[in-house]
Write a protein that holds these residues in place. Sequence first.
Motif, short mmCIF file in Angstrom:
data_model
loop_
_atom_site.label_atom_id
_atom_site.label_comp_id
_atom_site.label_asym_id
_atom_site.label_seq_id
_atom_site.Cartn_x
_atom_site.Cartn_y
_atom_site.Cartn_z
N VAL A 174 -15.87 -36.56 15.97
CA VAL A 174 -16.21 -37.97 15.76
C VAL A 174 -16.86 -38.19 14.40
O VAL A 174 -16.57 -39.16 13.71
CB VAL A 174 -17.15 -38.45 16.89
CG1 VAL A 174 -17.69 -39.83 16.58
CG2 VAL A 174 -16.44 -38.44 18.22
N HIS A 175 -17.74 -37.26 13.99
CA HIS A 175 -18.47 -37.53 12.74
C HIS A 175 -17.57 -37.48 11.51
O HIS A 175 -17.88 -38.12 10.51
CB HIS A 175 -19.70 -36.62 12.61
CG HIS A 175 -19.38 -35.16 12.54
ND1 HIS A 175 -19.38 -34.34 13.64
CD2 HIS A 175 -19.05 -34.37 11.50
CE1 HIS A 175 -19.07 -33.11 13.27
NE2 HIS A 175 -18.86 -33.11 11.98
N VAL A 176 -16.45 -36.74 11.60
CA VAL A 176 -15.51 -36.73 10.47
C VAL A 176 -14.77 -38.06 10.39
O VAL A 176 -14.61 -38.66 9.32
CB VAL A 176 -14.52 -35.55 10.58
CG1 VAL A 176 -13.45 -35.65 9.52
CG2 VAL A 176 -15.26 -34.23 10.47
N GLU A 178 -15.91 -40.93 11.58
CA GLU A 178 -16.86 -41.96 11.15
C GLU A 178 -17.11 -41.87 9.66
O GLU A 178 -17.30 -42.89 8.99
CB GLU A 178 -18.17 -41.83 11.94
CG GLU A 178 -18.02 -42.24 13.40
CD GLU A 178 -19.35 -42.32 14.14
OE1 GLU A 178 -20.35 -41.81 13.61
OE2 GLU A 178 -19.36 -42.88 15.24
N GLY A 179 -17.11 -40.64 9.12
CA GLY A 179 -17.29 -40.46 7.69
C GLY A 179 -16.19 -41.18 6.92
O GLY A 179 -16.44 -41.83 5.91
N ALA A 180 -14.97 -41.06 7.43
CA ALA A 180 -13.82 -41.70 6.76
C ALA A 180 -13.94 -43.22 6.85
O ALA A 180 -13.76 -43.93 5.86
CB ALA A 180 -12.52 -41.22 7.37
N TYR A 181 -14.25 -43.72 8.04
CA TYR A 181 -14.44 -45.17 8.18
C TYR A 181 -15.60 -45.64 7.31
O TYR A 181 -15.55 -46.72 6.72
CB TYR A 181 -14.70 -45.54 9.64
CG TYR A 181 -13.45 -45.61 10.47
CD1 TYR A 181 -12.50 -46.61 10.24
CD2 TYR A 181 -13.19 -44.68 11.46
CE1 TYR A 181 -11.34 -46.68 10.99
CE2 TYR A 181 -12.03 -44.72 12.22
CZ TYR A 181 -11.11 -45.73 11.98
OH TYR A 181 -9.97 -45.79 12.71
N GLY A 182 -16.65 -44.81 7.23
CA GLY A 182 -17.83 -45.16 6.45
C GLY A 182 -17.52 -45.35 4.97
O GLY A 182 -18.24 -46.05 4.27
N CYS A 183 -16.44 -44.72 4.48
CA CYS A 183 -16.05 -44.89 3.08
C CYS A 183 -15.33 -46.21 2.86
O CYS A 183 -14.89 -46.50 1.74
CB CYS A 183 -15.12 -43.75 2.64
SG CYS A 183 -15.96 -42.19 2.44
N GLY A 184 -15.12 -46.97 3.91
CA GLY A 184 -14.44 -48.25 3.76
C GLY A 184 -12.94 -48.15 3.99
O GLY A 184 -12.19 -49.03 3.56
N ALA A 185 -12.51 -47.08 4.65
CA ALA A 185 -11.08 -46.92 4.89
C ALA A 185 -10.64 -47.81 6.05
O ALA A 185 -11.40 -48.03 6.99
CB ALA A 185 -10.76 -45.46 5.20
N THR A 186 -9.41 -48.31 5.97
CA THR A 186 -8.86 -49.05 7.11
C THR A 186 -8.34 -48.01 8.11
O THR A 186 -8.24 -46.83 7.80
CB THR A 186 -7.67 -49.93 6.67
OG1 THR A 186 -6.69 -49.07 6.07
CG2 THR A 186 -8.09 -50.99 5.70
N GLN A 189 -5.51 -46.07 6.73
CA GLN A 189 -5.93 -45.08 5.73
C GLN A 189 -6.56 -43.86 6.40
O GLN A 189 -6.35 -42.73 5.97
CB GLN A 189 -6.90 -45.71 4.72
CG GLN A 189 -6.19 -46.60 3.72
CD GLN A 189 -7.16 -47.41 2.87
OE1 GLN A 189 -8.21 -47.85 3.35
NE2 GLN A 189 -6.80 -47.64 1.63
N VAL A 190 -7.34 -44.11 7.45
CA VAL A 190 -7.94 -42.99 8.17
C VAL A 190 -6.85 -42.13 8.80
O VAL A 190 -6.88 -40.90 8.72
CB VAL A 190 -8.95 -43.50 9.24
CG1 VAL A 190 -9.45 -42.34 10.08
CG2 VAL A 190 -10.12 -44.20 8.58
N HIS A 194 -6.53 -38.71 6.84
CA HIS A 194 -7.39 -37.75 7.54
C HIS A 194 -6.78 -37.25 8.84
O HIS A 194 -6.52 -36.07 8.99
CB HIS A 194 -8.76 -38.37 7.81
CG HIS A 194 -9.45 -38.79 6.56
ND1 HIS A 194 -10.13 -37.91 5.76
CD2 HIS A 194 -9.51 -39.98 5.94
CE1 HIS A 194 -10.60 -38.54 4.70
NE2 HIS A 194 -10.24 -39.81 4.78
#
Lengths: 307, 260
Positions: A174-176, A178-186, A189-190, A194
């Motif tokens: 989950v934290h990976v 969330e890290g991707a979403y946290g960068c502003g990815a749609t 894109q995630v 990823h």
Amino acid sequence: MNTQDLAAVRGIIQSNRRWDLFFAAAGLLALLVGVLAFVTLFGQMVMNGWERLNPEFFMSFPSRRAANAGILSAWVGSLLVMLVTAVSAVPLGVAAGVYLEEYAPKNLVTDIIEINVTNLAGVPSIVYGLLALGVFVYVFGFGQSILTAGLTLGLLILPVIIVATRESLRAIPVHVREGAYGCGATQWQVVRDHLVPYSTPGIMTGVIIGLSRAIGETAPIITIGALTFIAFLPPSPITDTAPFVNFDWLWSGFTVMPIQMFNWTSRPEEAFQQNAAAAGFILVFMTLMMNAIAIWLRYRLRKSISW
Amino acid sequence: MAKTEQDLPLKAETRDFNFHYGAFHALKNVNLPVVEKRVTALIGPSGCGKSTLLRSFNRMHDLYPGNRYDGAIVFHPDNTNIVDPKVDPIEVRMRIGMVFQKPNPFPKSIYENVAYGLRVRGERSQSAIDGRVESALRGASLWNEVKDRLDKPATALSGGQQQRLCIARCLATDPELLLFDEPTSALDPIATSNIEELITELRERVTILIVTHNMQQAARVSDYTAYMYIGELVEYGVTDDLFMRPKKKETEDYITGRFG
């Protein structure tokens, strides 16, 4: 604790240990049943078919005379059918898996679809053959072609790929995510940058396991009406004139390894039984190689992806 | 440490903010100011809602069904209500960076980790990305350690380096607010003090909101501290005041270690 008690305790331990020994022996026996069955089958095929395993066997068409018969059209057919199977099933399976795991809302409809996918994996393969005969051969008019066979087997292994995709997606922490979403990815894109790359090892493994199941399937291929005696090769996919690729082979008649085997085993002559054993050996070898590639790929790619 | 400073510009503030996980009322009427270019710490016992509040700032809760925001988190200077359903969470996350409890570098190269935010924003120019990656890594005090192995996997770095890489990943896109969710709880003491030092440096250029369950850490790095308990903001004040002269009995009990 005095000496007498100690001796008693040791006695108890020893009698308890007996069960360890008993189970170890029983377990080994149980294991051997499986291993021996495989070794016997494989060994017998090798012994029976050994003399036939020479380059000519690979490069000859089937023949009325056993000594001249080979598996050229069968292995080429298997290869081309597998190509169609992979090309059709992988994108469909991965897309369906990603959708179910990432996009689908959690509701009744999704639950029903999930149950359906799980059940699909349990449908007997001959039923897929009937479906394909009705849909691909008659409705779509694809005929008894490589395309029909490939698509049929593609449907057959679709649930395997969907399940493999979902399981690999679920293994991404989950934290990976969330890290991707946290960068502003749609979400897309995630998924693209990823989730799909990180689940590739698992998906590849699922694909190869699916293909190694498909390559040995006989029933659905017979049902769609594949020919058993093919003394020609499909048109080459690669040509010497532009555009250098040719898709006529998709419409060609074909045979595959298990059908060639089936055909030979039904002949009375001893020599054809040898051919069948040799072809069986090649088929098992192909399957084992595919599994080996799956294990190797998983190992290689897992090393580069850790959390 | 900061003196008592009045009328500083705010970067954000929550107004009667409530949050529900399904039927569970996790945050109750929280009114928290976040002063610009300062460090604000959220402290409180486990389950008090400090991480929930932090994660509301970049709409992380939107990723899971059944969550509901009420009230407002106003983001200045444009007065956007971050938790308004009409506001795009992607836009919010592009303006507000987040560093997580467990270092979470992507299993890609060090370079690609830092460049990711730029790629998401559609940056194509290689030289522009190179420049931003370098300055972000410098900003996270990591450049000297990794400049010769930017193409190596980020997961091969130590835990502390990974966490600084995650900070660099945020810095690359110049966030207006940086959220830290217990950033040192998975790190050893040396890595922890590196991160704390870094937070103190970053304070010059970006507003910081940090959740920590380590009170000493809050006292060391923050200018303002908010004490939370069971979903409520109990006390907020200048860090030195809150630790030296807490106004509420509950705050005093917590910081003196009588409970929590």
